[in-house]
Design a protein around this motif. Structure first.
Motif, PDB file in Angstrom:
ATOM      1  N   HIS A 123       3.122  -3.308 -48.850  1.00  0.00           N
ATOM      2  CA  HIS A 123       2.301  -4.427 -49.288  1.00  0.00           C
ATOM      3  C   HIS A 123       3.143  -5.685 -49.362  1.00  0.00           C
ATOM      4  CE1 HIS A 123      -0.614  -6.810 -51.224  1.00  0.00           C
ATOM      5  NE2 HIS A 123      -0.035  -6.791 -52.422  1.00  0.00           N
ATOM      6  N   LEU A 124       2.890  -6.627 -48.497  1.00  0.00           N
ATOM      7  CA  LEU A 124       3.680  -7.845 -48.443  1.00  0.00           C
ATOM      8  C   LEU A 124       2.821  -9.027 -48.848  1.00  0.00           C
ATOM      9  CD1 LEU A 124       5.416  -7.122 -45.021  1.00  0.00           C
ATOM     10  CD2 LEU A 124       6.422  -6.877 -47.279  1.00  0.00           C
ATOM     11  N   ARG A 125       3.231  -9.747 -49.860  1.00  0.00           N
ATOM     12  CA  ARG A 125       2.473 -10.900 -50.317  1.00  0.00           C
ATOM     13  C   ARG A 125       2.865 -12.138 -49.511  1.00  0.00           C
ATOM     14  NH1 ARG A 125       2.755  -7.783 -54.870  1.00  0.00           N
ATOM     15  NH2 ARG A 125       0.852  -7.739 -56.130  1.00  0.00           N
ATOM     16  N   PRO A 126       1.899 -13.045 -49.285  1.00  0.00           N
ATOM     17  CA  PRO A 126       2.220 -14.239 -48.493  1.00  0.00           C
ATOM     18  C   PRO A 126       3.127 -15.191 -49.260  1.00  0.00           C
ATOM     19  CG  PRO A 126       0.011 -14.408 -49.373  1.00  0.00           C
ATOM     20  CD  PRO A 126       0.502 -13.022 -49.701  1.00  0.00           C
ATOM     21  N   ALA A 127       3.990 -15.870 -48.541  1.00  0.00           N
ATOM     22  CA  ALA A 127       4.871 -16.839 -49.168  1.00  0.00           C
ATOM     23  C   ALA A 127       4.165 -18.178 -49.358  1.00  0.00           C
ATOM     24  CB  ALA A 127       6.120 -17.031 -48.311  1.00  0.00           C
ATOM     25  N   PRO A 148       2.594 -12.360 -43.629  1.00  0.00           N
ATOM     26  CA  PRO A 148       2.693 -11.022 -43.037  1.00  0.00           C
ATOM     27  C   PRO A 148       1.419 -10.244 -43.338  1.00  0.00           C
ATOM     28  CG  PRO A 148       4.623 -11.559 -44.381  1.00  0.00           C
ATOM     29  CD  PRO A 148       3.597 -12.589 -44.673  1.00  0.00           C
ATOM     30  N   PRO A 149       1.090  -9.266 -42.509  1.00  0.00           N
ATOM     31  CA  PRO A 149      -0.129  -8.483 -42.757  1.00  0.00           C
ATOM     32  C   PRO A 149      -0.043  -7.727 -44.080  1.00  0.00           C
ATOM     33  CG  PRO A 149       0.696  -8.129 -40.522  1.00  0.00           C
ATOM     34  CD  PRO A 149       1.751  -8.874 -41.257  1.00  0.00           C
ATOM     35  N   TYR A 197      -8.607  -2.363 -39.648  1.00  0.00           N
ATOM     36  CA  TYR A 197      -7.800  -3.567 -39.514  1.00  0.00           C
ATOM     37  C   TYR A 197      -8.669  -4.811 -39.570  1.00  0.00           C
ATOM     38  CZ  TYR A 197      -3.507  -1.056 -38.407  1.00  0.00           C
ATOM     39  OH  TYR A 197      -2.395  -0.265 -38.486  1.00  0.00           O
ATOM     40  N   THR A 198      -8.105  -5.859 -40.133  1.00  0.00           N
ATOM     41  CA  THR A 198      -8.736  -7.176 -40.123  1.00  0.00           C
ATOM     42  C   THR A 198      -7.938  -8.083 -39.207  1.00  0.00           C
ATOM     43  OG1 THR A 198      -9.569  -6.963 -42.383  1.00  0.00           O
ATOM     44  CG2 THR A 198      -9.355  -9.187 -41.509  1.00  0.00           C
ATOM     45  N   VAL A 199      -8.607  -8.602 -38.198  1.00  0.00           N
ATOM     46  CA  VAL A 199      -7.992  -9.635 -37.363  1.00  0.00           C
ATOM     47  C   VAL A 199      -8.670 -10.956 -37.706  1.00  0.00           C
ATOM     48  CG1 VAL A 199      -7.388  -8.038 -35.518  1.00  0.00           C
ATOM     49  CG2 VAL A 199      -9.583  -9.214 -35.445  1.00  0.00           C
ATOM     50  N   SER A 200      -7.952 -12.037 -37.544  1.00  0.00           N
ATOM     51  CA  SER A 200      -8.440 -13.322 -38.036  1.00  0.00           C
ATOM     52  C   SER A 200      -9.721 -13.736 -37.322  1.00  0.00           C
ATOM     53  CB  SER A 200      -7.387 -14.404 -37.855  1.00  0.00           C
ATOM     54  OG  SER A 200      -7.312 -14.802 -36.510  1.00  0.00           O
ATOM     55  N   SER A 201     -10.576 -14.399 -38.075  1.00  0.00           N
ATOM     56  CA  SER A 201     -11.838 -14.874 -37.511  1.00  0.00           C
ATOM     57  C   SER A 201     -11.589 -15.918 -36.422  1.00  0.00           C
ATOM     58  CB  SER A 201     -12.714 -15.475 -38.616  1.00  0.00           C
ATOM     59  OG  SER A 201     -12.005 -16.495 -39.303  1.00  0.00           O
ATOM     60  N   ARG A 202     -10.520 -16.672 -36.542  1.00  0.00           N
ATOM     61  CA  ARG A 202     -10.222 -17.660 -35.511  1.00  0.00           C
ATOM     62  C   ARG A 202      -9.983 -16.981 -34.167  1.00  0.00           C
ATOM     63  NH1 ARG A 202      -8.350 -23.034 -35.809  1.00  0.00           N
ATOM     64  NH2 ARG A 202      -7.501 -23.751 -33.815  1.00  0.00           N
ATOM     65  N   SER A 203      -9.275 -15.851 -34.194  1.00  0.00           N
ATOM     66  CA  SER A 203      -9.009 -15.150 -32.943  1.00  0.00           C
ATOM     67  C   SER A 203     -10.304 -14.623 -32.334  1.00  0.00           C
ATOM     68  CB  SER A 203      -8.028 -14.006 -33.180  1.00  0.00           C
ATOM     69  OG  SER A 203      -8.631 -12.933 -33.873  1.00  0.00           O
ATOM     70  N   LEU A 204     -11.225 -14.205 -33.195  1.00  0.00           N
ATOM     71  CA  LEU A 204     -12.506 -13.718 -32.684  1.00  0.00           C
ATOM     72  C   LEU A 204     -13.288 -14.832 -31.999  1.00  0.00           C
ATOM     73  CD1 LEU A 204     -13.489 -11.462 -35.709  1.00  0.00           C
ATOM     74  CD2 LEU A 204     -13.117 -10.658 -33.377  1.00  0.00           C
ATOM     75  N   LEU A 205     -13.191 -16.041 -32.525  1.00  0.00           N
ATOM     76  CA  LEU A 205     -13.890 -17.165 -31.909  1.00  0.00           C
ATOM     77  C   LEU A 205     -13.222 -17.607 -30.614  1.00  0.00           C
ATOM     78  CD1 LEU A 205     -14.722 -19.275 -35.080  1.00  0.00           C
ATOM     79  CD2 LEU A 205     -16.328 -18.005 -33.658  1.00  0.00           C
ATOM     80  N   GLY A 246      -4.353  -7.867 -41.868  1.00  0.00           N
ATOM     81  CA  GLY A 246      -4.034  -6.749 -42.748  1.00  0.00           C
ATOM     82  C   GLY A 246      -4.833  -5.516 -42.405  1.00  0.00           C
ATOM     83  N   ARG A 247      -4.636  -4.470 -43.216  1.00  0.00           N
ATOM     84  CA  ARG A 247      -5.324  -3.220 -42.984  1.00  0.00           C
ATOM     85  C   ARG A 247      -5.597  -2.519 -44.319  1.00  0.00           C
ATOM     86  NH1 ARG A 247      -0.723   1.086 -40.758  1.00  0.00           N
ATOM     87  NH2 ARG A 247       0.600   1.026 -42.629  1.00  0.00           N
ATOM     88  N   VAL A 248      -6.588  -1.631 -44.287  1.00  0.00           N
ATOM     89  CA  VAL A 248      -6.964  -0.842 -45.463  1.00  0.00           C
ATOM     90  C   VAL A 248      -7.135   0.599 -45.009  1.00  0.00           C
ATOM     91  CG1 VAL A 248      -8.763  -0.429 -47.194  1.00  0.00           C
ATOM     92  CG2 VAL A 248      -8.081  -2.779 -46.629  1.00  0.00           C
TER      93      VAL A 248
END
Length: 552
Positions: free
Chosen positions: A6-10, A20-21, A42-50, A79-81
């Motif tokens: 689990h990596l928290r964003p800086a 990081p994811p 997995y979650t990929v960014s919505s921007r990439s989907l667009l 990230g992922r769950v």
């Protein structure tokens, strides 16, 4: 959970490469569970989907087939769950049942402190929260609105009112009388796919009521739910020394998880947020199994505009229908306009609707979200036009830049006008929740104001749903009549934002198809608890108590 998992964003999550994811296993019985059979969503960014939907979906599927793939380091992976096994789902229920009595015994005043602490923690991590919602395709403006819901839900004023409802004491005739609410026990919460994290955050209220809670994160969009509960709520419970199992979060198959909840002897309440058909079926199964259903289903909200209304503000409120492309239960779904101002109002709504544009979710001012399955939208629009309605604006697919396109993933904000209450009531676009950026303006036929007011109120009260209703008028008499006679819905607004949140007032809840047989305004602390009366006597004669003390 170790740092490798689990990596928290800086810094704030504003772009795909900002952090990081994240990686979340299930949280069960006070600890992070093993990843089980190694299945992840997995979650990929919505921007990439667009930008490239096919490449993004392929990336997501590749990772879910092979979590160890080097593609896990792709900059668009947010990230992922972990997918929870049936055995771990069962373990979460058992842990909740074991925790419930001990947690219920914690004094109410101690449990109430959770609310203010959760609000403060949410504010400290505001940018992370907004960033994750944006990554999951919530426009930033919409994410801020969702945050505002939680800030009012956990405001000092709202929590103080809930505290009062949970425990009231009265001195009477030598007795201490207590009217209080006791926790139901184990509550299972199923948030919706369109707003899972803000809805899952309501679990904290059920915990504050003294319940142990199990939350199922939607498999299609699980990341923000795990973040809100695992990173924001769980540390507060750990600091309080809450028993393991007080709050668990799983991510399992929706049907099998719900079936298990309905069958489990450990479960007391099922808090379901979703569609009407599934929700009302769950209600029937809950009642048959001796469980309490707490439902938040669809809405078909009405904005009524009287002849003397401030039309600019009324049009602004009506255009809240286009937040999230209308894929939110509590946005306006139809407008009833007084005939004297219908033309002017419709023109103003259309002007504002045309200004609502698509864009990347992190861009300022964007409100629209992609609509993947738009066939129903066009069927509703075609039926309305065939039934006599007139297209005022919109009605087409559009690309990210606003260009009309047969393959666009956005829908233009669309306004239609339907004249005559009876004729309009036959149109699905008026009668049903559409869940699209499709707003009908209904104009009653000419009549005197007394008759018009009666007809409009009858129309509002005849709505099969019953979430929210609002009115725009400068007349105190019209407003008072409307407030007095409108019985449908869990929330009523006059000269105010239809979707805005306020302290004290409920953020959710309604009647009819919205809330089921026992639907009403929904305060989760109250809905997941039950009333109990207590009398503590001192020097009271049992004989006198049996036959009554006439002195009071």
């Amino acid at each position: 959970m170790n740092s490798a998992e689990h990596l928290r964003p800086a810094r704030p999550v504003r772009t795909p490469a900002a952090a990081p994811p994240r990686s979340y296993p299930s949280y069960i019985a006070g600890r992070d569970a093993d990843a089980g059979n190694g299945d992840w969503v997995y979650t990929v960014s919505s921007r990439s989907l667009l930008e490239d939907v096919f490449a993004s979906v392929a990336l997501k599927r590749r990772l879910e087939r092979d979590p160890g793939s080097a593609a896990a380091g792709h900059p668009y992976v947010v990230g992922r769950v972990a997918v929870t096994s049936p055995e771990d789902n069962e373990r979460a229920l058992r842990a909740a049942r074991e925790a419930a009595p001990a947690w219920a015994a914690v004094p109410l005043e101690d449990r109430m402190r959770l609310g203010a602490a959760f609000r403060a923690r949410l504010l400290r991590h505001e940018e992370e929260f907004l960033g994750l919602l944006t990554a999951e395709a919530h426009p930033r403006a919409l994410a801020r609105w969702e945050l505002s819901c939680l800030l009012q839900t956990y405001s000092d004023e709202t929590l103080a009112w809930c505290r009062q409802q949970m425990h009231t004491e009265i001195r009477h005739g030598g007795r201490r009388l207590i009217v209080r609410r006791q926790p139901d026990g184990v509550v299972c919460l199923n948030p919706p796919q369109n707003a899972p994290a803000p809805s899952a955050a309501l679990a904290v209220l059920a915990v504050m009521a003294g319940n142990a809670v199990v939350v199922r994160a939607p498999r299609s969009i699980a990341l923000s739910t795990l973040y809100v509960l695992r990173d924001l709520a769980v540390p507060l419970l750990e600091d309080m020394g809450a028993p393991p199992g007080t709050l668990s979060v799983v991510c399992g198959n929706p049907r099998s998880t719900m079936d298990r909840w309905l069958e489990s002897p450990y479960v007391d309440d099922i808090f379901y947020i979703g569609g009407c058909t599934e929700g009302l079926s769950i209600e029937r199964r809950c009642v048959a199994g001796g469980k309490k259903p707490v439902l938040e289903l669809a809405g078909n909200d009405t904005v009524v505009v009287w002849a003397d209304a401030d039309l600019d503000w009324a049009a602004e409120a009506a255009c809240e229908a286009f937040y999230g492309s209308g894929q939110i239960c509590m946005v306006p779904n139809r407008v009833i306009a007084h005939p004297a101002v219908a033309d002017d109002l419709t023109a103003r709504i259309a002007e504002k609707a045309r200004a609502v544009r698509p864009g990347y979710p992190e861009d300022d001012g964007v409100l629209l979200t992609p609509v993947r399955r738009s066939e129903r939208f066009f069927a509703l629009l075609d039926q309305a036009l065939a039934g006599g309605a007139r297209l005022v604006c919109g009605g087409a697919r559009t690309e990210l830049d606003g260009t009309r396109s047969a393959t666009g993933v956005f829908l233009e904000p669309t306004v239609v006008r339907a004249d005559g209450l009876e004729r309009a009531a036959r149109l699905d676009v008026v009668r049903e929740e559409t869940f699209f950026p499709l707003l009908p303006v209904v104009v009653p036929g000419p009549a005197g104001d007394d008759r018009l007011l009666d007809d409009m109120i009858r129309f509002v009260n005849g709505n099969a749903y019953g979430l929210r209703n609002s009115l725009w008028t400068r007349s105190r008499d019209i407003a008072d009549t409307f407030v007095r006679r409108v019985t449908n819905g869990g929330l009523l607004k006059v000269n105010d934002s239809h979707i805005g949140f306020l302290p004290y007032l409920p953020s959710h809840g309604g009647t009819g198809l919205t809330g089921g047989v026992h639907g009403e305004a929904n305060y989760p602390m109250l809905k997941t608890s039950h009333l109990q009366g207590v009398s503590v006597g001192a020097g009271v004669s049992p004989l006198r108590a049996v036959f009554g003390d006439r002195r009071g």
